[in-house]
Write a protein that holds these residues in place. Sequence first.
Motif, PDB file in Angstrom:
ATOM      1  N   LEU A   1      44.984 -67.601 -83.762  1.00  0.00           N
ATOM      2  CA  LEU A   1      45.091 -67.252 -85.185  1.00  0.00           C
ATOM      3  C   LEU A   1      46.496 -67.509 -85.718  1.00  0.00           C
ATOM      4  N   ILE A   2      47.503 -67.187 -84.932  1.00  0.00           N
ATOM      5  CA  ILE A   2      48.892 -67.416 -85.354  1.00  0.00           C
ATOM      6  C   ILE A   2      49.125 -68.902 -85.607  1.00  0.00           C
TER       7      ILE A   2
ATOM      8  N   SER B   1      46.984 -70.271 -88.586  1.00  0.00           N
ATOM      9  CA  SER B   1      47.357 -69.735 -89.905  1.00  0.00           C
ATOM     10  C   SER B   1      48.342 -70.643 -90.635  1.00  0.00           C
TER      11      SER B   1
ATOM     12  N   ALA C   1      47.713 -69.419 -94.276  1.00  0.00           N
ATOM     13  CA  ALA C   1      48.619 -68.317 -94.615  1.00  0.00           C
ATOM     14  C   ALA C   1      49.795 -68.347 -93.631  1.00  0.00           C
ATOM     15  N   PRO C   2      50.693 -69.313 -93.781  1.00  0.00           N
ATOM     16  CA  PRO C   2      51.705 -69.556 -92.752  1.00  0.00           C
ATOM     17  C   PRO C   2      52.718 -68.426 -92.552  1.00  0.00           C
TER      18      PRO C   2
ATOM     19  N   VAL D   1      49.996 -64.173 -92.026  1.00  0.00           N
ATOM     20  CA  VAL D   1      49.284 -63.873 -90.780  1.00  0.00           C
ATOM     21  C   VAL D   1      50.258 -63.603 -89.627  1.00  0.00           C
TER      22      VAL D   1
ATOM     23  N   SER E   1      54.580 -64.961 -82.925  1.00  0.00           N
ATOM     24  CA  SER E   1      54.506 -64.753 -84.369  1.00  0.00           C
ATOM     25  C   SER E   1      55.874 -64.914 -85.024  1.00  0.00           C
TER      26      SER E   1
END
Length: 106
Positions: free
Chosen positions: A9-10, A13, A17-18, A21, A42
């Motif tokens: 997901l990271i 993203s 949604a850079p 997330v 992250s």
Amino acid sequence: MENKGLKILIHASAFFAPYLVPIVVYLLCHFFLDDLEAKKLSIQAVLFQLVMGVLVFVSFLLIFVIIGIPLLIALGLVWFIVPIIGVVKALSDKPFDYPIVGSWVK
């Protein structure tokens, strides 16, 4: 490897949604989960997006001296390809550090 889905997901993203997330994942890992690798990843993801944004802005300014056009093309490719490499590495449970900023976060 813990929380493979969070790592995917990271990386993914970066396309939707850079900043949001990775920051949310960082906060989740900090307060609720105890996944240091996802926390580090992250931070790297946010730093990578910030550095790439600055580099693309500088390249845009350099368009007037011609060198900005190849720089924009190269940086655009890097900005697109690096998150895909991160997703592939996360899917195969291999460690991944973002280029440039990977060594900044320990």
